[in-house]
Write a protein that holds these residues in place. Sequence first.
Motif, PDB file in Angstrom:
ATOM      1  N   SER A 219       2.658   2.109  -2.851  1.00  0.00           N
ATOM      2  CA  SER A 219       4.030   2.644  -2.505  1.00  0.00           C
ATOM      3  C   SER A 219       4.401   3.189  -1.303  1.00  0.00           C
ATOM      4  O   SER A 219       3.329   3.976  -0.846  1.00  0.00           O
ATOM      5  CB  SER A 219       4.449   3.416  -3.850  1.00  0.00           C
TER       6      SER A 219
ATOM      7  N   ASN B 143       4.902   6.177   0.704  1.00  0.00           N
ATOM      8  CA  ASN B 143       4.931   7.827   0.568  1.00  0.00           C
ATOM      9  C   ASN B 143       6.276   8.277   0.271  1.00  0.00           C
ATOM     10  O   ASN B 143       6.189   9.279  -0.836  1.00  0.00           O
ATOM     11  CB  ASN B 143       4.101   8.644   1.765  1.00  0.00           C
ATOM     12  N   GLU B 144       7.220   7.834   0.852  1.00  0.00           N
ATOM     13  CA  GLU B 144       8.558   8.467   0.810  1.00  0.00           C
ATOM     14  C   GLU B 144       9.566   7.094   0.509  1.00  0.00           C
ATOM     15  O   GLU B 144       9.921   6.750   1.460  1.00  0.00           O
ATOM     16  CB  GLU B 144       9.116   9.514   1.774  1.00  0.00           C
TER      17      GLU B 144
END
Length: 342
Positions: free
Chosen positions: A53, A55-56
């Motif tokens: 994913s 990170n943000e």
Amino acid sequence: MNKKPNILLIYTGGTIGMIRDFKTGALKAFDFKNLLEKIPELQLLDCNIDTVSFNEPIDSSNMKPEYWVQMAEIIEDNYTLFDGFVILHGSDTMSYSASALSFMLENLAKPVIFTGSQLPIGDLRTDAKENLITSIQIASKQENHKPLIKEVCLYFEYKLYRGNRTTKINAEHFQAFASLNYPDLAESGVHLKINKEYLFRSSLNKNLIVRKNLDSNIAIIKIFPGISPQVFQSIFNIKNLKAVIIETYGAGNCTTEAWFINLITQTIKKGIHIINITQCSGGSVIMGHYETSRELIKAGVISGKDITTEAAIAKTMYLLGQNISGKSFKTIYETSLRGEIT
């Protein structure tokens, strides 16, 4: 014994990665590390699934070239370890991202499938589960122990499309995307039907090259009856501008007033590329077909043919990033690189 295909699921953000808190009704991010627990049907697929994913994770409305590079680098770093990639992405800019990666991933020999959803994964009537499960199933399809799909695609509501041929056409229906100028690559029903004759055939035995240089010094103008010279002048005078995409009428037609033709001619002489695409949902630019577009040919305008707006933007950024000379730029732009034009 045949080895199961390895599929990497890449979560960038978007509705498909949200789950509703039924106590508060609020949406919250879904932990994709627990994917198999939440969607046990995935265990029925004949493949191994791993997840990564951002990170943000981002809302796709905030998509920009830096995130395209981030996606491409994840694929580059994991290319030898996985047989296919599924990118979970918000639907609003999915066609832009799919188009961009189609150009950035040169000599791609594995599937990269974009998908998302209109409703969160935990909602009662969600389209997220079907889109996700079928996208992974398609990404794991092999023929003679090699990936069947070798291009960047977009899967949504029972159909697989070539990514750089898609446009989002509806904000409310599950059938949110269309590919109006190219046939569907696959259709999911009781059986999964792959239309092999429409699949992109990449160069054989060539290593993946990831093109990360993208130049966003471009603009897009949608012409309309009564558009003023000042609109064009203000845009053409933008500092560091390198290309302008003009959405014209029908088969590439526009006003033949002297001010317009003079502005176009002068701008091209300054070294700024001008690309002509149609503002129609389907169909193609055929410059010279009508008198109103013959002047554009004389001026040196580039024909976008039947390219989508999303792909035109991505292709322009990609080619500008390769520092291609003026005359070559026009020739290459009017050539199909990843199946984006007919």
